[in-house]
Design a protein around this motif. Structure first.
Motif, PDB file in Angstrom:
ATOM      1  N   HIS A 193     -11.701   0.452   4.880  1.00  0.00           N
ATOM      2  CA  HIS A 193     -10.258   0.498   5.058  1.00  0.00           C
ATOM      3  C   HIS A 193      -9.592  -0.569   4.206  1.00  0.00           C
ATOM      4  CE1 HIS A 193     -10.945   3.386   8.184  1.00  0.00           C
ATOM      5  NE2 HIS A 193     -11.629   2.518   8.940  1.00  0.00           N
ATOM      6  N   GLU A 194      -8.271  -0.630   4.288  1.00  0.00           N
ATOM      7  CA  GLU A 194      -7.508  -1.538   3.428  1.00  0.00           C
ATOM      8  C   GLU A 194      -7.884  -2.993   3.661  1.00  0.00           C
ATOM      9  OE1 GLU A 194      -2.855  -2.227   2.088  1.00  0.00           O
ATOM     10  OE2 GLU A 194      -3.401  -0.642   3.481  1.00  0.00           O
ATOM     11  N   THR A 195      -8.240  -3.364   4.883  1.00  0.00           N
ATOM     12  CA  THR A 195      -8.569  -4.758   5.182  1.00  0.00           C
ATOM     13  C   THR A 195     -10.020  -5.113   4.885  1.00  0.00           C
ATOM     14  OG1 THR A 195      -9.026  -4.125   7.479  1.00  0.00           O
ATOM     15  CG2 THR A 195      -6.801  -4.930   6.976  1.00  0.00           C
ATOM     16  N   ASP A 196     -10.826  -4.121   4.540  1.00  0.00           N
ATOM     17  CA  ASP A 196     -12.239  -4.378   4.237  1.00  0.00           C
ATOM     18  C   ASP A 196     -12.413  -4.777   2.780  1.00  0.00           C
ATOM     19  OD1 ASP A 196     -13.101  -3.649   6.828  1.00  0.00           O
ATOM     20  OD2 ASP A 196     -12.999  -1.529   6.287  1.00  0.00           O
ATOM     21  N   PHE A 197     -13.114  -5.880   2.548  1.00  0.00           N
ATOM     22  CA  PHE A 197     -13.443  -6.303   1.193  1.00  0.00           C
ATOM     23  C   PHE A 197     -14.954  -6.476   1.087  1.00  0.00           C
ATOM     24  CE2 PHE A 197      -8.995  -7.288   0.924  1.00  0.00           C
ATOM     25  CZ  PHE A 197      -8.684  -7.145  -0.426  1.00  0.00           C
ATOM     26  N   THR A 198     -15.513  -5.964  -0.004  1.00  0.00           N
ATOM     27  CA  THR A 198     -16.949  -6.099  -0.243  1.00  0.00           C
ATOM     28  C   THR A 198     -17.174  -6.699  -1.622  1.00  0.00           C
ATOM     29  OG1 THR A 198     -17.178  -3.911  -1.262  1.00  0.00           O
ATOM     30  CG2 THR A 198     -17.368  -4.031   1.148  1.00  0.00           C
ATOM     31  N   ARG A 257     -10.333  -1.970  -7.680  1.00  0.00           N
ATOM     32  CA  ARG A 257     -10.575  -1.786  -6.259  1.00  0.00           C
ATOM     33  C   ARG A 257      -9.458  -0.948  -5.650  1.00  0.00           C
ATOM     34  NH1 ARG A 257      -8.048  -3.823  -1.113  1.00  0.00           N
ATOM     35  NH2 ARG A 257      -9.662  -3.399   0.440  1.00  0.00           N
ATOM     36  N   ALA A 258      -9.837   0.061  -4.869  1.00  0.00           N
ATOM     37  CA  ALA A 258      -8.866   0.870  -4.134  1.00  0.00           C
ATOM     38  C   ALA A 258      -9.061   0.580  -2.648  1.00  0.00           C
ATOM     39  CB  ALA A 258      -9.083   2.355  -4.411  1.00  0.00           C
ATOM     40  N   PRO A 259      -7.978   0.553  -1.873  1.00  0.00           N
ATOM     41  CA  PRO A 259      -8.108   0.179  -0.452  1.00  0.00           C
ATOM     42  C   PRO A 259      -8.833   1.208   0.403  1.00  0.00           C
ATOM     43  CG  PRO A 259      -5.845   0.808  -0.963  1.00  0.00           C
ATOM     44  CD  PRO A 259      -6.571   0.731  -2.269  1.00  0.00           C
ATOM     45  N   THR A 260      -8.827   2.474  -0.002  1.00  0.00           N
ATOM     46  CA  THR A 260      -9.474   3.548   0.775  1.00  0.00           C
ATOM     47  C   THR A 260     -10.083   4.575  -0.176  1.00  0.00           C
ATOM     48  OG1 THR A 260      -7.466   4.895   0.844  1.00  0.00           O
ATOM     49  CG2 THR A 260      -7.760   3.280   2.625  1.00  0.00           C
ATOM     50  N   PRO A 261     -10.943   5.453   0.315  1.00  0.00           N
ATOM     51  CA  PRO A 261     -11.472   6.530  -0.538  1.00  0.00           C
ATOM     52  C   PRO A 261     -10.368   7.420  -1.112  1.00  0.00           C
ATOM     53  CG  PRO A 261     -12.823   6.290   1.420  1.00  0.00           C
ATOM     54  CD  PRO A 261     -11.635   5.392   1.625  1.00  0.00           C
ATOM     55  N   SER A 262      -9.383   7.762  -0.281  1.00  0.00           N
ATOM     56  CA  SER A 262      -8.295   8.613  -0.772  1.00  0.00           C
ATOM     57  C   SER A 262      -7.505   7.918  -1.876  1.00  0.00           C
ATOM     58  CB  SER A 262      -7.353   8.979   0.385  1.00  0.00           C
ATOM     59  OG  SER A 262      -8.028   9.754   1.357  1.00  0.00           O
ATOM     60  N   ALA A 263      -7.268   6.617  -1.693  1.00  0.00           N
ATOM     61  CA  ALA A 263      -6.546   5.861  -2.723  1.00  0.00           C
ATOM     62  C   ALA A 263      -7.336   5.797  -4.020  1.00  0.00           C
ATOM     63  CB  ALA A 263      -6.249   4.450  -2.214  1.00  0.00           C
ATOM     64  N   ALA A 264      -8.657   5.717  -3.922  1.00  0.00           N
ATOM     65  CA  ALA A 264      -9.495   5.714  -5.130  1.00  0.00           C
ATOM     66  C   ALA A 264      -9.313   7.011  -5.911  1.00  0.00           C
ATOM     67  CB  ALA A 264     -10.965   5.519  -4.752  1.00  0.00           C
TER      68      ALA A 264
END
Length: 402
Positions: free
Chosen positions: A235-240, A249-256
């Motif tokens: 999700h948007e708050t997750d960073f790896t 970096r996109a915040p979600t799969p859909s945003a990517a």
């Protein structure tokens, strides 16, 4: 016995504070149990961090604890990250917190921060290493679980935005111990395909579930990939770590998916607008050139071109006459100058002198005789006259000195 220097309590506290401000007491990670927890009305948190043998006071100011995703309480075992300092009014040392994490999550978070710092110092996340995304890709690769929601979301967004886009799904295990090896293998497969962009994605989850994307081997595989990689993990708050290694970096799969492909309808509208502007511009240019041609064709020079030619012929005749006059005048002056120079030359010529009755006397060897003493009686000489010469015999010589 040496007498110790007497200092004040404040001076002693300052000395202790200076010692605790050294780097070895900065950015420490400490594990302990919370007790005497108090969340003050100011927003600051005060509590004691203890284990079975020791305890230390802890402070976490409002600006730092606003981002906590859990509510600390007495009895919680936590890992805190911060620096040791001295609260001078009480002469107490305490730890000023930057972060606080539950025990299990805290250990992973510290591991995450250590790896992130090391790879960043190595330059793996440097902006100059990032590859630009193509504006209009022809083929998209998606690395994810083939059965998860992330792949369905990506495909749905891409088909909505650009229905004819070619999509290649590269299955990978995105959770558990096999995750890192599976993801790096998928990246190697993707690099060998004729792809323009790779989307590395999975849905949200706990830090443990997303941990495959915090593996060093995955980060290095992303950085080494010759094809631009977009990470869309969680999700948007997750960073790896994968987010930092990726080109974007996109915040979600859909945003990517949104980032990877342009909107087809918007492209069509843009092309139509550009076509319309180009057509209008060409029509305007053609009209301007047509008006210019019409203006020129109605000018007298085009309606009666022979008039211009005749005027130019007249100018040419006038110039020819002037040139002829100038040439004649110049020749006349040159001729007169020549006559004058000839007269001067003639007046200076020895023949002219001879023409006035004078003569030139020479010996037979052509040497000039200017004195009677140069010849002897009985010697022959040559006398040059204006029209010829005569040979004479010297009978007598007379000299007129002075």
């Amino acid at each position: 016995m040496i007498q110790p220097q007497v200092i004040s309590v404040s001076d002693l506290t300052k000395m202790i504070k200076q010692q605790l401000e050294q780097p070895m007491f900065s950015y420490l990670a400490v594990e302990g149990e919370i007790s005497n927890f108090k969340h003050h009305t100011s927003g600051h948190m005060y509590f004691t961090l203890k284990d079975e043998r020791s305890r230390i006071k802890a402070v976490m100011f409002r600006s730092r604890n606003a981002g906590l995703n859990f509510k600390p309480k007495d009895g919680d075992t936590v890992i805190v990250v911060g620096s040791i300092g001295v609260y001078e009014p009480n002469g107490e040392y305490q730890i000023y917190l930057e972060q606080m994490l539950p025990q299990g999550v805290g250990a992973l978070h510290i591991k995450f921060e250590e790896l992130k710092k090391r790879l960043a110092e190595e330059g793996l996340f440097a902006q100059e290493r990032k590859k630009p995304l193509p504006y209009l890709p022809r083929r998209i690769g998606i690395i994810t679980s083939p059965t998860g929601a992330a792949v369905r979301d990506c495909i749905s967004v891409i088909r909505r935005r650009y229905p004819s886009m070619d999509i290649l799904i590269i299955p990978a295990i995105v959770q558990g111990d096999e995750g890192p090896r599976s993801i790096t293998a998928a990246l190697e497969i993707a690099a060998a395909q004729n792809l323009d962009i790779i989307i590395l994605t999975r849905g949200g989850g706990s830090i443990e579930e997303l941990w495959s994307f915090n593996d060093e081997s995955v980060a290095r595989a992303i950085a080494a990939c010759p094809i631009p990689v977009i990470s869309g993990v969680g999700h948007e708050t997750d960073f790896t770590i994968a987010d930092f290694a990726a080109d974007l970096r996109a915040p979600t799969p859909s945003a990517a998916a949104e980032i990877a492909v342009p909107d087809y309808e918007q492209l069509v509208d843009a092309v139509e607008q550009l076509t319309s502007r180009l057509s209008s511009g060409l029509k305007k240019l053609i009209n301007e050139k047509r008006q210019a041609v019409e203006y020129l064709t109605h000018r007298r020079v085009f309606l009666q071109p022979e008039e211009r030619i005749n005027r130019e012929h007249q100018k040419l005749d006038e110039l020819s006459a002037k040139i002829s006059t100038l040439i004649s005048h110049r020749l006349s002056m040159t001729k007169q100058n020549f006559v004058n120079l000839a007269d001067k030359l003639d007046s200076l010529s020895p023949l002219a002198v001879l023409g006035r009755g004078y003569a030139v006397c020479q010996k037979l060897d052509q040497s000039l005789v200017t004195d009677p003493r140069q010849v002897a009686v009985g010697e022959q000489v040559m006398v040059k006259l204006r029209t010829g010469q005569i040979r004479c015999l010297v009978e007598k010589g007379e000299s007129h000195d002075g």
